[in-house]
Write an enzyme that holds these catalytic residues in place. Sequence first.
Site, PDB file in Angstrom:
ATOM      1  N   ASP A 149      -2.438  -2.522  12.456  1.00  0.00           N
ATOM      2  CA  ASP A 149      -1.838  -3.087  11.247  1.00  0.00           C
ATOM      3  C   ASP A 149      -1.746  -4.603  11.395  1.00  0.00           C
ATOM      4  O   ASP A 149      -0.988  -5.117  12.205  1.00  0.00           O
ATOM      5  CB  ASP A 149      -0.441  -2.495  11.019  1.00  0.00           C
ATOM      6  CG  ASP A 149       0.115  -2.908   9.669  1.00  0.00           C
ATOM      7  OD1 ASP A 149       0.284  -4.131   9.443  1.00  0.00           O
ATOM      8  OD2 ASP A 149       0.352  -2.028   8.825  1.00  0.00           O
ATOM      9  N   ASP A 157       1.762  -6.230  10.827  1.00  0.00           N
ATOM     10  CA  ASP A 157       2.672  -5.946  11.936  1.00  0.00           C
ATOM     11  C   ASP A 157       2.320  -6.770  13.165  1.00  0.00           C
ATOM     12  O   ASP A 157       3.204  -7.265  13.872  1.00  0.00           O
ATOM     13  CB  ASP A 157       2.620  -4.456  12.300  1.00  0.00           C
ATOM     14  CG  ASP A 157       3.437  -3.606  11.341  1.00  0.00           C
ATOM     15  OD1 ASP A 157       4.260  -4.167  10.595  1.00  0.00           O
ATOM     16  OD2 ASP A 157       3.245  -2.386  11.349  1.00  0.00           O
ATOM     17  N   THR A 182      -1.035   7.526  -0.750  1.00  0.00           N
ATOM     18  CA  THR A 182      -2.272   7.522  -1.538  1.00  0.00           C
ATOM     19  C   THR A 182      -3.175   6.338  -1.231  1.00  0.00           C
ATOM     20  O   THR A 182      -4.332   6.322  -1.642  1.00  0.00           O
ATOM     21  CB  THR A 182      -1.934   7.437  -3.039  1.00  0.00           C
ATOM     22  OG1 THR A 182      -1.286   6.171  -3.272  1.00  0.00           O
ATOM     23  CG2 THR A 182      -1.018   8.568  -3.469  1.00  0.00           C
ATOM     24  N   ARG A 193       0.847  -1.182   0.000  1.00  0.00           N
ATOM     25  CA  ARG A 193       0.000   0.000   0.000  1.00  0.00           C
ATOM     26  C   ARG A 193       0.889   1.242   0.000  1.00  0.00           C
ATOM     27  O   ARG A 193       1.762   1.381   0.858  1.00  0.00           O
ATOM     28  CB  ARG A 193      -0.875  -0.029   1.256  1.00  0.00           C
ATOM     29  CG  ARG A 193      -1.886   1.080   1.303  1.00  0.00           C
ATOM     30  CD  ARG A 193      -2.968   0.774   2.284  1.00  0.00           C
ATOM     31  NE  ARG A 193      -2.574   0.983   3.669  1.00  0.00           N
ATOM     32  CZ  ARG A 193      -3.401   1.407   4.613  1.00  0.00           C
ATOM     33  NH1 ARG A 193      -4.671   1.634   4.307  1.00  0.00           N
ATOM     34  NH2 ARG A 193      -3.008   1.562   5.849  1.00  0.00           N
TER      35      ARG A 193
END
Length: 206
Positions: free
Chosen positions: A197, A200, A106, A102
């Site tokens: 996340d 993560d 953006t 990602r």
Amino acid sequence: MGITVLDHPLNHHYLSILRDRTTEPEEFRNTTRRLAYLLLTEATNSAELEDYSLETPLVAATGRRLARPVVAVAVLRAGLGLIDAVIDLIPDVAVGYAGVQRDEETARPMEYYTKFPDMTDRTVLVLEPMLATGGSLSWAVERVKQAGADDIVALCVVAAPEGAARMERIHPDVRVVTAAMDSHLNDHYYIVPGLGDMGDRLFATL
Ligand code: URA
């Protein structure tokens, strides 16, 4: 095809463990795997079956087995968290990988790796735990369609309305099964309340 949001007590139980910021990576991985069993059960609830002959210790009987081979495509890297459960329940599944990053500015998907098995005449499960903007999932689905897939189910852990709407708009033929539909995305395109996340937390890279 639309979106199915699980509403099983075990689903809520496991999801709450994942949401909790104090859950350590080992428990996070194990709980993700447990939740994946529930997602997979729902995702395959209308899988086609075929009859075959077998013998029990007593008599000849008719067995039933999945009529179509299954392919699972893990969207790297968080999709890896769902793969063990899929291999466990469907041992002859063929596994592919879709590497997309990602762009943090953006939130657009940037491809860095793909490796797909044969997709034709197979049920393809796309494993993308966090359906945020829908950029990665819609990209992965586009890639598996290009590879010949036409029977696709996406497995997600948490979805945001923005991502669900994007999938419905771009890939209305794809069923999405998720453990939760959350409130919204924040300014950094994270799902709120979400679980942070996913990659993560699975791989201890916080
Ligand atoms: N990816 C994640 O891992 N978490 C989010 O909240 C959104 C995208």
